[in-house]
Design a protein around this motif. Structure first.
Motif, PDB file in Angstrom:
ATOM      1  N   LYS A  52       0.817  -0.846   0.068  1.00  0.00           N
ATOM      2  CA  LYS A  52       0.195   0.049   0.141  1.00  0.00           C
ATOM      3  C   LYS A  52       0.478   1.231   0.068  1.00  0.00           C
ATOM      4  CE  LYS A  52      -3.700   2.227   2.003  1.00  0.00           C
ATOM      5  NZ  LYS A  52      -4.806   2.136   3.530  1.00  0.00           N
ATOM      6  N   ASN A  53       0.582   2.454  -0.864  1.00  0.00           N
ATOM      7  CA  ASN A  53       1.673   3.266  -0.942  1.00  0.00           C
ATOM      8  C   ASN A  53       0.424   4.254  -0.468  1.00  0.00           C
ATOM      9  OD1 ASN A  53       2.609   5.743  -2.053  1.00  0.00           O
ATOM     10  ND2 ASN A  53       3.261   4.155  -3.470  1.00  0.00           N
ATOM     11  N   VAL A  54       1.337   4.773   0.456  1.00  0.00           N
ATOM     12  CA  VAL A  54       1.052   6.015   1.430  1.00  0.00           C
ATOM     13  C   VAL A  54       1.293   7.297   0.752  1.00  0.00           C
ATOM     14  CG1 VAL A  54       1.538   5.251   3.376  1.00  0.00           C
ATOM     15  CG2 VAL A  54       2.966   6.426   2.429  1.00  0.00           C
ATOM     16  N   VAL A  55       1.195   7.153  -0.636  1.00  0.00           N
ATOM     17  CA  VAL A  55       1.875   8.497  -1.088  1.00  0.00           C
ATOM     18  C   VAL A  55       1.392   9.452  -1.842  1.00  0.00           C
ATOM     19  CG1 VAL A  55       3.520  10.065  -2.356  1.00  0.00           C
ATOM     20  CG2 VAL A  55       4.426   8.484  -1.107  1.00  0.00           C
ATOM     21  N   GLU A  56       0.574   8.328  -3.113  1.00  0.00           N
ATOM     22  CA  GLU A  56      -0.664   8.388  -3.936  1.00  0.00           C
ATOM     23  C   GLU A  56      -1.573   7.200  -4.455  1.00  0.00           C
ATOM     24  OE1 GLU A  56      -0.426  11.035  -6.106  1.00  0.00           O
ATOM     25  OE2 GLU A  56       1.445  11.800  -5.515  1.00  0.00           O
ATOM     26  N   GLU A  57      -2.358   7.774  -4.143  1.00  0.00           N
ATOM     27  CA  GLU A  57      -3.873   6.846  -3.729  1.00  0.00           C
ATOM     28  C   GLU A  57      -4.001   6.168  -5.229  1.00  0.00           C
ATOM     29  OE1 GLU A  57      -7.409   9.224  -3.629  1.00  0.00           O
ATOM     30  OE2 GLU A  57      -7.097   9.642  -1.557  1.00  0.00           O
ATOM     31  N   THR A  58      -3.510   6.808  -6.178  1.00  0.00           N
ATOM     32  CA  THR A  58      -3.956   5.850  -7.553  1.00  0.00           C
ATOM     33  C   THR A  58      -2.604   4.579  -7.687  1.00  0.00           C
ATOM     34  OG1 THR A  58      -2.157   7.759  -9.039  1.00  0.00           O
ATOM     35  CG2 THR A  58      -4.033   7.890  -9.725  1.00  0.00           C
ATOM     36  N   THR A  94       7.933  11.843 -12.028  1.00  0.00           N
ATOM     37  CA  THR A  94       8.262  12.849 -13.678  1.00  0.00           C
ATOM     38  C   THR A  94       8.032  14.275 -12.338  1.00  0.00           C
ATOM     39  OG1 THR A  94       8.051  11.351 -14.534  1.00  0.00           O
ATOM     40  CG2 THR A  94       7.530  14.066 -15.294  1.00  0.00           C
ATOM     41  N   ARG A  95       6.664  14.203 -11.615  1.00  0.00           N
ATOM     42  CA  ARG A  95       6.550  15.873 -10.980  1.00  0.00           C
ATOM     43  C   ARG A  95       7.784  16.276 -10.022  1.00  0.00           C
ATOM     44  NH1 ARG A  95       1.398  13.903  -8.306  1.00  0.00           N
ATOM     45  NH2 ARG A  95       0.113  13.993 -10.251  1.00  0.00           N
ATOM     46  N   MET A  96       8.167  15.086 -10.031  1.00  0.00           N
ATOM     47  CA  MET A  96       9.368  15.736  -8.796  1.00  0.00           C
ATOM     48  C   MET A  96      10.410  16.274  -8.698  1.00  0.00           C
ATOM     49  SD  MET A  96       8.745  11.754  -6.346  1.00  0.00           S
ATOM     50  CE  MET A  96       9.656  12.668  -4.039  1.00  0.00           C
ATOM     51  N   LEU A  97      10.571  16.067  -9.973  1.00  0.00           N
ATOM     52  CA  LEU A  97      11.853  16.033 -11.106  1.00  0.00           C
ATOM     53  C   LEU A  97      11.907  17.257 -11.874  1.00  0.00           C
ATOM     54  CD1 LEU A  97      12.543  13.384 -13.311  1.00  0.00           C
ATOM     55  CD2 LEU A  97      13.311  13.409 -11.593  1.00  0.00           C
ATOM     56  N   LEU A 333      -1.282  22.225  -9.805  1.00  0.00           N
ATOM     57  CA  LEU A 333      -2.813  22.250 -10.234  1.00  0.00           C
ATOM     58  C   LEU A 333      -3.391  20.736  -9.945  1.00  0.00           C
ATOM     59  CD1 LEU A 333      -2.618  24.804 -12.296  1.00  0.00           C
ATOM     60  CD2 LEU A 333      -3.581  25.057 -10.043  1.00  0.00           C
ATOM     61  N   GLU A 334      -2.892  20.377 -10.592  1.00  0.00           N
ATOM     62  CA  GLU A 334      -3.769  18.207 -11.018  1.00  0.00           C
ATOM     63  C   GLU A 334      -3.585  17.579  -9.533  1.00  0.00           C
ATOM     64  OE1 GLU A 334      -0.734  14.453 -12.049  1.00  0.00           O
ATOM     65  OE2 GLU A 334      -1.694  15.553 -13.871  1.00  0.00           O
ATOM     66  N   MET A 335      -2.632  17.843  -8.464  1.00  0.00           N
ATOM     67  CA  MET A 335      -2.544  17.102  -6.913  1.00  0.00           C
ATOM     68  C   MET A 335      -4.215  18.333  -6.314  1.00  0.00           C
ATOM     69  SD  MET A 335       1.354  16.972  -5.729  1.00  0.00           S
ATOM     70  CE  MET A 335       0.948  16.699  -3.946  1.00  0.00           C
ATOM     71  N   HIS A 336      -3.567  19.320  -6.758  1.00  0.00           N
ATOM     72  CA  HIS A 336      -5.321  20.142  -5.902  1.00  0.00           C
ATOM     73  C   HIS A 336      -6.554  20.130  -6.388  1.00  0.00           C
ATOM     74  CE1 HIS A 336      -6.554  23.320  -3.940  1.00  0.00           C
ATOM     75  NE2 HIS A 336      -7.245  24.204  -5.156  1.00  0.00           N
ATOM     76  N   TRP A 337      -6.620  19.623  -7.414  1.00  0.00           N
ATOM     77  CA  TRP A 337      -7.916  19.337  -8.093  1.00  0.00           C
ATOM     78  C   TRP A 337      -8.427  17.911  -7.899  1.00  0.00           C
ATOM     79  CZ3 TRP A 337      -5.620  20.572 -12.990  1.00  0.00           C
ATOM     80  CH2 TRP A 337      -4.744  20.772 -14.407  1.00  0.00           C
ATOM     81  N   ASP A 338      -7.463  16.768  -7.471  1.00  0.00           N
ATOM     82  CA  ASP A 338      -7.357  15.602  -7.282  1.00  0.00           C
ATOM     83  C   ASP A 338      -8.486  15.534  -6.117  1.00  0.00           C
ATOM     84  OD1 ASP A 338      -6.986  14.817  -9.650  1.00  0.00           O
ATOM     85  OD2 ASP A 338      -5.282  14.025  -9.502  1.00  0.00           O
ATOM     86  N   ASP A 374       9.244  17.796  -3.648  1.00  0.00           N
ATOM     87  CA  ASP A 374       7.782  16.954  -3.202  1.00  0.00           C
ATOM     88  C   ASP A 374       6.742  18.389  -2.613  1.00  0.00           C
ATOM     89  OD1 ASP A 374       6.011  15.109  -2.415  1.00  0.00           O
ATOM     90  OD2 ASP A 374       6.804  14.723  -0.328  1.00  0.00           O
ATOM     91  N   TYR A 375       5.329  18.030  -2.666  1.00  0.00           N
ATOM     92  CA  TYR A 375       4.678  19.156  -2.223  1.00  0.00           C
ATOM     93  C   TYR A 375       3.840  18.562  -1.234  1.00  0.00           C
ATOM     94  CZ  TYR A 375       5.448  20.787  -7.044  1.00  0.00           C
ATOM     95  OH  TYR A 375       6.509  21.000  -7.884  1.00  0.00           O
TER      96      TYR A 375
END
Length: 462
Positions: A52-58, A94-97, A333-338, A374-375
């Motif tokens: 179980k990944n605690v970072v991303e629900e996907t 990629t989001r972290m780079l 923005l992507e993390m926000h609207w999700d 990271d965000y």
């Protein structure tokens, strides 16, 4: 001549540490490409899909119990590699780079020379195809220049030998030789620092079909990306030729007696400013009145830190800085609207509803001091960033190594004071104008997006 790839010697030690007696480990190659040369900054093992990944629900969804025997937490054969899982891992990494750096390919560690087996090669090609497809179909402002030529690094855990091949997955898919070099001397990186100020109002016409918040924010992202792309990049206070070398500029700065370096020996920090061109339509001063149902305001300052390889020129630096700004904004923005609920409960007359997306924190890689991002959402601390690094990058980092103050949270009191003025309804003769305002608010060194819903009145005919 094939590609030449440079990587730090510590990454070879990392590959050896992943060796399993009868299993395989797959991961991502992260770095920067420059013509026929690639500079590797990190190798990131892809986490097992059933943990179980605690970072991303996907990255959650496996039905395998958490208590499963640790001996089964790795891949037992190449054909068992979960392609979609590796591709999803590539999207989140990629989001972290920083700008200018990408997922350049994949590596595999196993008890054989993996690339000598035709079925193994076909499977690894399929994995690269899944990565390319995911990054191409995802938010283009996040994934950007998803180049067709990718790398495959195979490390034999028994013989301790490795071989690298490159492949153009958009053409003939033929494996081509690539010279992977582990070097004791670390690659030098030029560090580029920039602050970008935003203060722009976006009006949503009343005669347009209603759009979701996601679509409205994506429209803003598109507009900002176009502005950044057309902007003039100034490094150390001067506009420079695209062919000028950053190495020469950095040496000139270091030779200046008034310059006091704040970086280590391997990184040279250069200050960057962006200037957005004014509108060319300055001759038409006719006032136009447009009926709007909503407004969105973007205001504040975004922090950017970018790295380019030691032989980079001004053109490469300019591109990397612009990519970093747009990627960072797109990620938030992507993390926000999700994370948002599309509809707010309660009546329109209630007080302002406030939403804050994540802010940026930076973490330096131990091999080369290149910083990844990271965000963190409001209420989250460095511990959450440490979990992200462990899950997505297979990095063990101490809390004091997280630069958590590079961007501060929004000053809510200041925002509400401004909103008291903006929240007054407009009166147009006997008609009550329906207004719906939304603010994307960035304060101080933060990127905080605030959705403002105010003063909705029913339009009545008299």
């Amino acid at each position: 001549m094939g590609r030449i790839i440079y990587a730090e010697e510590q990454l070879c030690t990392y590959l050896k540490s992943l060796a399993k007696p009868d299993g395989y480990v797959i991961g991502l190659i992260l770095g920067q490409s420059a013509g026929q040369k690639d500079y590797i900054v990190h190798l990131a093992k892809t986490p097992p899909p059933f943990i179980k990944n605690v970072v991303e629900e996907t990255l959650i969804g496996s039905t395998v119990p958490m208590e499963e025997d640790a001996a089964n937490t790795y891949i037992k054969s190449v054909k068992d590699i979960p392609m979609s899982w590796v591709a999803d891992h590539a999207k989140h990494v990629t989001r972290m780079l920083p700008g200018g750096m990408w997922v350049l390919g994949i590596f595999i560690v196993g008890p054989e020379d993996t690339l000598d087996n035709t079925s193994n090669v076909q499977k690894l090609k399929s994995v690269l195809g899944a990565i390319h497809k995911t990054l191409s179909w995802n938010n283009k402002y996040l994934c950007g220049n998803n180049q067709d030529e990718k790398l495959i690094l195979s490390f034999n855990s028994i013989t301790q030998k490795y071989i690298c091949k490159s492949i153009d997955i958009a053409k003939d898919s033929m494996l081509k030789p690539a010279d992977w070099k582990f070097q004791e001397k670390a690659t030098k990186w030029h560090q580029l620092e920039a602050l970008v100020d935003f203060n722009k109002l976006y009006l949503i016409a009343a005669d347009k079909d209603p759009e979701t918040l996601k679509k409205q924010l994506h429209n803003i992202l598109t507009n900002i990306a176009d502005l950044i792309d057309s902007s003039l990049v100034v490094i150390e206070g001067e506009v420079r030729s695209p062919d000028d070398m950053l190495e020469i500029l950095s040496k000139k700065k270091k030779s200046n007696k008034e310059y006091k370096s704040k970086t280590n020996d391997s990184n040279n920090s250069l200050q960057v400013s962006l200037y957005i061109p004014c509108s060319q339509d300055n001759t038409n001063w006719d006032i136009k009145i447009t009926s709007c149902s909503a407004s969105i305001r973007l205001i504040g300052q975004l922090v950017s830190r970018t790295f380019v390889h030691q032989k980079a020129n001004i053109a490469e630096a300019n591109t990397a800085v612009k990519e970093d700004i747009v990627r960072s904004l797109a990620s938030r923005l992507e993390m926000h609207w999700d994370s948002l609920i599309e509809e707010e409960n309660g009546s329109p007359e209630e007080d302002i509803t406030l939403h804050e997306p994540p802010r940026r924190v930076l973490i330096a890689l131990p091999e080369n001091k290149v910083t990844l991002s990271d965000y963190l959402f409001p209420g989250e601390g460095p511990q959450e960033a440490l979990l992200s690094l462990q899950e997505l990058l297979d990095l063990e980092v101490q809390e004091n190594q997280v630069e958590k103050e590079v961007e501060l949270q929004a000053d809510l009191l200041e925002f509400y004071c401004q909103s008291d003025v903006n929240a007054k309804p407009l009166d147009n003769n006997t008609d009550t104008t329906r207004t719906h305002q939304m603010a994307i608010y960035l304060t101080g060194l933060s990127v905080a997006f605030i959705i403002l819903l105010i003063a909705v009145f029913v339009h009545q005919m008299i």
